[in-house]
Design an enzyme around this catalytic site. Structure first.
Site, PDB file in Angstrom:
ATOM      1  N   SER A 132       0.845  -1.193   0.000  1.00 17.11           N
ATOM      2  CA  SER A 132       0.000   0.000   0.000  1.00 17.11           C
ATOM      3  C   SER A 132       0.881   1.244   0.000  1.00 17.11           C
ATOM      4  CB  SER A 132      -0.964  -0.042   1.195  1.00 17.11           C
ATOM      5  OG  SER A 132      -2.012   0.892   1.050  1.00 17.11           O
ATOM      6  N   GLU A 147      -9.018  -5.993  -4.478  1.00 17.58           N
ATOM      7  CA  GLU A 147      -8.482  -5.020  -3.518  1.00 17.58           C
ATOM      8  C   GLU A 147      -9.573  -4.348  -2.678  1.00 17.58           C
ATOM      9  OE1 GLU A 147      -5.421  -4.125  -2.744  1.00 17.58           O
ATOM     10  OE2 GLU A 147      -4.126  -4.807  -4.371  1.00 17.58           O
ATOM     11  N   HIS A 160      -7.545  -5.834  -0.066  1.00 13.99           N
ATOM     12  CA  HIS A 160      -6.361  -5.027   0.221  1.00 13.99           C
ATOM     13  C   HIS A 160      -5.724  -5.418   1.558  1.00 13.99           C
ATOM     14  CE1 HIS A 160      -3.791  -1.585  -0.472  1.00 13.99           C
ATOM     15  NE2 HIS A 160      -4.065  -1.088   0.720  1.00 13.99           N
TER      16      HIS A 160
END
Length: 487
Positions: A200, A316, A402
């Site tokens: 990220s 995600e 995610h």
């Protein structure tokens, strides 16, 4: 990632021996558990407080007696999100510490080094989360390093009174990497074999560091997980305008007054998905640490030409309920402009477009784009898509969301993980550590992972059923790339 759920078994073992290592600040004493020595909470820069708030990281004050480093330092200042990081750990502006796990804490071992950069949108996160404990990865004969860096308005804040800087958090990352260059040999690590890896915001940091002249020569390989990167960071001038507006509201117009502000006033309510986005610049293109957009630098071939792994998860944003998807897709469609309709039409259905557009535009297409740019520079590049979902968490229609890959990267799965879960973690750990050792993730017993070929791009698909090479492009990703590139 829900803090406290994913933990390494090594956390429950009792330390059996102390281990002392001499570094440039003085001697540090860690603890050895199950053959891995852990050194936690080592300061890599002076506390960025008082006159050092919003300054480049300064050297540590050396200590004269051995310093025990058997527990993590405080997290950097942030507003935790409910259910994400409940704030059970102390926070402080004095947070610039790092952690080292090594199976051979002695000079001369020459082990490859993996330096983890945590995510959290540059406003949250920590290098001390249970799922990123480095013990299990270190058992594979690598040295693992994690660290904290300044976040939010403490880490990314520009103001005319502070000069022509603002990316304090990125400066912290560079300072930590310089510490590694100076000291990692004492822990058995090879400073010539440093791999940076992050997820990220940590993944985006990896690509930005590859594009930064200030980080040149500090690492030899790089891994980007769900790092995005095709967003435009504000210019220094824009960031200074937001900083000046904040200072005016806070009643501080010069550097001394800004640095005297109470920490809670600087922090404000800034967090992921907060309403302060219009008053917080985030990381910026400052002309020095970040001389231009990362994509521009990669396109010009001016980035670090080193072996590169990049990828994203297959779902995600699958954790976002359908009624709230417009919050993510709306800005994406606005950025795509007139091409938004064409992009959405490239999906199999309107429902599929609403479900996938945000994740594809923010993570999947940028991974493909940056991978192709690096491959065209002539260096080994490997593209992947992670789609494995732990057996106990599977739901119809939901893939790997995610950050769900982070625990698999480190091998820190919950106690109820299945044999299939652990096999996936082993496979991913094998790929990552092989890459750190040789610059190539392939190895005995692993499905072959081919280098990215710009003429016929494929990726390694790590899913529930199988791990195999698959086409890197889909009609939707092709349409997104074409819209962004004006084709």
């Amino acid at each position: 990632m829900i803090r406290g759920i994913l933990v390494s078994a090594a956390l429950f073992a009792s330390p059996v021996a102390a281990q002392q290592v001499a570094i440039d600040g003085g001697a540090v004493v860690g603890a050895t558990t199950e053959g891995v020595a852990a050194f936690q909470g080592i300061p890599y820069a002076a506390p960025p407080v008082g006159a050092l708030r919003w300054s480049a990281p300064a050297p540590v004050q050396p200590w004269s007696t051995p310093r025990e480093v058997a527990s993590y330092g405080p997290d950097c200042m942030q507003n935790p999100l409910p259910g994400i990081q409940p704030g059970s750990r102390p926070m402080s502006e004095d947070c610039l510490t790092l952690n080292v796990w090594t199976p051979k804490p002695a000079k001369g071992a020459k082990l490859p080094v993996m330096v983890w950069i945590h995510g959290g949108g540059f406003v949250g996160g920590s290098g001390t989360l249970p799922e990123t404990d480095g013990s299990l990865l270190a058992e594979r004969d690598v040295v693992i390093v994690s660290f904290n860096y300044r976040l939010g308005r403490f880490g990314f804040f520009a103001h005319p009174a502070l000069g022509q800087d603002g990316n304090w958090g990125l400066m912290d990352q560079i300072a930590a990497l310089k510490w590694v260059q100076r000291n990692i040999a004492a822990f058995g690590g090879d400073p010539a074999k440093v791999t940076i890896f992050g997820e990220s915001a940590g993944g985006e940091s990896v690509s930005r560091l590859m594009a930064s002249p200030a980080a040149k020569g500090l690492f030899a390989r790089a891994i980007v997980a769900s790092g995005g990167g095709r967003d435009d960071w504000p210019t220094l001038v824009d960031a200074q305008a937001k900083g000046q507006a904040f200072g005016t509201r806070a009643g501080a117009v010069d550097a001394a007054a800004l640095r005297a502000l109470p920490a809670d006033k600087v922090l404000g309510s800034l967090a992921l998905m907060s309403k302060e986005e219009d008053r917080y610049s985030g990381p910026m293109t400052d002309g020095t640490i970040v001389p231009a957009g990362a994509e521009t630098i990669f396109a010009e071939g001016k980035q670090a030409r080193i072996p590169y792994i990049i990828g994203s998860n297959d779902d995600e944003l699958g954790f976002i309920p359908a009624p709230f998807r417009a919050m993510v897709n709306g800005p994406v469609e606005k950025a795509l402009g007139a091409a938004a309709a064409t992009v959405k039409a490239a999906y199999a259905s309107e429902d599929e477009a609403n479900r996938r557009l945000g994740g594809d535009a923010i993570f999947a297409e940028p991974a493909l784009t940056f991978g192709l740019l690096q491959a065209r520079a002539g260096v080994p590049t490997f593209l992947y898509r992670f789609g494995y979902v732990a057996e106990g968490q599977r739901k119809p229609g939901v893939g790997a969301v995610h950050a769900s890959d982070v625990a698999f990267q480190f091998g820190n799965l919950p106690a109820d993980a299945t044999a299939a879960d652990r096999a996936t973690a082993k496979q991913l750990g094998d790929y990552w550590t092989n890459f750190a050792k040789t610059g190539d993730p392939n190895g005995s017993g692993l499905p072959t992972w081919s280098r990215l070929n710009p003429a016929a791009p494929q990726l390694l698909s790590m899913g529930i059923e199988t791990t195999a090479m698959a086409a890197a492009t889909t009609p939707a990703l092709t349409a997104i790339a074409a819209a962004r590139d004006g084709k």
